[in-house]
Scaffold this motif. Sequence first.
Motif, PDB file in Angstrom:
ATOM      1  N   LEU A  99       0.829  -1.198   0.000  1.00  0.00           N
ATOM      2  CA  LEU A  99       0.000   0.000   0.000  1.00  0.00           C
ATOM      3  C   LEU A  99       0.866   1.252   0.000  1.00  0.00           C
ATOM      4  N   ASN A 100       0.334   2.285  -0.613  1.00  0.00           N
ATOM      5  CA  ASN A 100       0.958   3.603  -0.537  1.00  0.00           C
ATOM      6  C   ASN A 100       0.189   4.426   0.485  1.00  0.00           C
ATOM      7  N   LEU A 101       0.899   4.846   1.534  1.00  0.00           N
ATOM      8  CA  LEU A 101       0.252   5.591   2.603  1.00  0.00           C
ATOM      9  C   LEU A 101       0.855   6.985   2.707  1.00  0.00           C
ATOM     10  N   GLU A 122      -4.684   3.980  -4.631  1.00  0.00           N
ATOM     11  CA  GLU A 122      -5.429   4.158  -5.882  1.00  0.00           C
ATOM     12  C   GLU A 122      -5.089   5.496  -6.536  1.00  0.00           C
ATOM     13  N   LYS A 123      -4.878   6.493  -5.684  1.00  0.00           N
ATOM     14  CA  LYS A 123      -4.521   7.810  -6.226  1.00  0.00           C
ATOM     15  C   LYS A 123      -3.165   7.744  -6.934  1.00  0.00           C
ATOM     16  N   LEU A 128       0.143   7.506 -11.812  1.00  0.00           N
ATOM     17  CA  LEU A 128       1.081   6.789 -12.678  1.00  0.00           C
ATOM     18  C   LEU A 128       0.468   6.516 -14.048  1.00  0.00           C
ATOM     19  N   GLN A 129      -0.814   6.120 -14.045  1.00  0.00           N
ATOM     20  CA  GLN A 129      -1.500   5.881 -15.316  1.00  0.00           C
ATOM     21  C   GLN A 129      -1.606   7.169 -16.127  1.00  0.00           C
TER      22      GLN A 129
END
Length: 491
Positions: A99-101, A122-123, A128-129
């Motif tokens: 996870l990115n926190l 998700e952000k 990145l997308q």
Amino acid sequence: MSFKNEYSRDQLIEKDYEGIINRIPSPLLLWKKKDDSFLCVGYNHAFDEYFFRSGKKLLGKKIEQIDIKFDIISLLRKCFNSKSTLKKEIKYKSKNLTLNLLLQIVFIPPNLILIEIEDITEKKKAILQLEASEVKYRTLFEEALNPILIVNDDGNYVDANEAASKFLETTREDIIGRNVFDYSPPGFVEKHREEHSPFYDRRTLETQYYVNGKIKILLLNVVPFVHKKKRFLYGIGQDITELKQIQRKLTESEEKYKDAFNQAQFYRDIVIHDIRNMLQNIKSSIFMSQYYLKDTFEIGQILEINSLIIQQVNRAEKLIKNVNTLSKIDKAEPELHKIDMFPCLTDAINYIHKSFPQGKIDITINSSKKSYLVLANDLLQDVFENILLNAIKYNENDVIEILIEISQEKISNKLYNIIQIMDNGIGISNNMKKKIFHKKEKGKGGKGMGVGLSLVKLAMDLYDGQIYVKNRVKDDYTKGSNFVLSFPIPS
């Protein structure tokens, strides 16, 4: 919603900090500075739900006693020492997930620190997308063979690809900031504004660009879009400058060959029609001569018939000369020089009298002087001869009367020599007045007006002059015609 650092320790107790932090949806941990370490003194329900562990088990424990999969001690110390709020992105591994926190570490005087944890996984993926998408878009944008231009709502360029720079023959930096109408050809700005109105609208059109002194043409497809609440126009075009030049040359070539074909048809029609009439007249004259030769007392009739034969031969010679002259005019424009038109006019009159020795032809010139300079060439005498011949050919009177008036007139601040040639012939109807100078038009009764008036019109155009015909007597064309010729007076 984040926990504010505006509460003191006593205020937290007074305001029931547990109730406050439990209303915050993000996972929270509250730490207290003690000696050289930090004790966990609070948490909220979101922490339990998110990390699948009981925050209650952490209460009262030092940070060193808690198994946390990221370095939090240095962050707590830094926040406490600086007495300020910190933010830190970390990666947290939980079972099969990474996870990115985002940690927001808030100092609460005198010795509390609140950590708010936000899941930005998700952000980050979306970012990145988006970045990958922007890279792909930029690559396509820059590598596209067609010019691509992006314009803001004010009509100013905000981006351009390499193909657009090549089309406009300048750098991207020079394009950005300029207005779309800066590239309009001189005098075309208002026309282009109309073509692109409404400006913020989808459209496909051919538009001209003025680039380094020349006009280039782009087939442009314009699409509006919105980015970050601002309106833009995306234009992708195809350079059709060379295509348009080829089309123009093809059109000119088609018109050239069409004109050549029509010209050949015209010459054929004229020659067949006029030569047939001349031969018929000569044939009839010879027949009559043979008849009168039987009677020696009819010598006068024979001479008159011979005169008619001579007239027809002269007509044939004139026709050949006119056709030859017309073909030369169509091929190239002869050089012009200053000529006194009065001697040309008198020579033309003498030619008429010699061509019709037995005819009763009265030609009068009214002129205040005997010299009028014009910018012309050797065709000038042919102009006068053909108008005079036309006056004789279409005349049914026993005595042919021709009045020539010469004057000078100022038209639009420019001086002109004006010649009016008036006859008492059968006249020209109003409908035919507009057509007689065109090559294929027919006169009264379907008779050809002849190649002569076509030559006259071509010559007058060459001289930058004008010619038109009106009635000799107002409102009655049957009383004869008045050919009006205007020649600019050379400086």
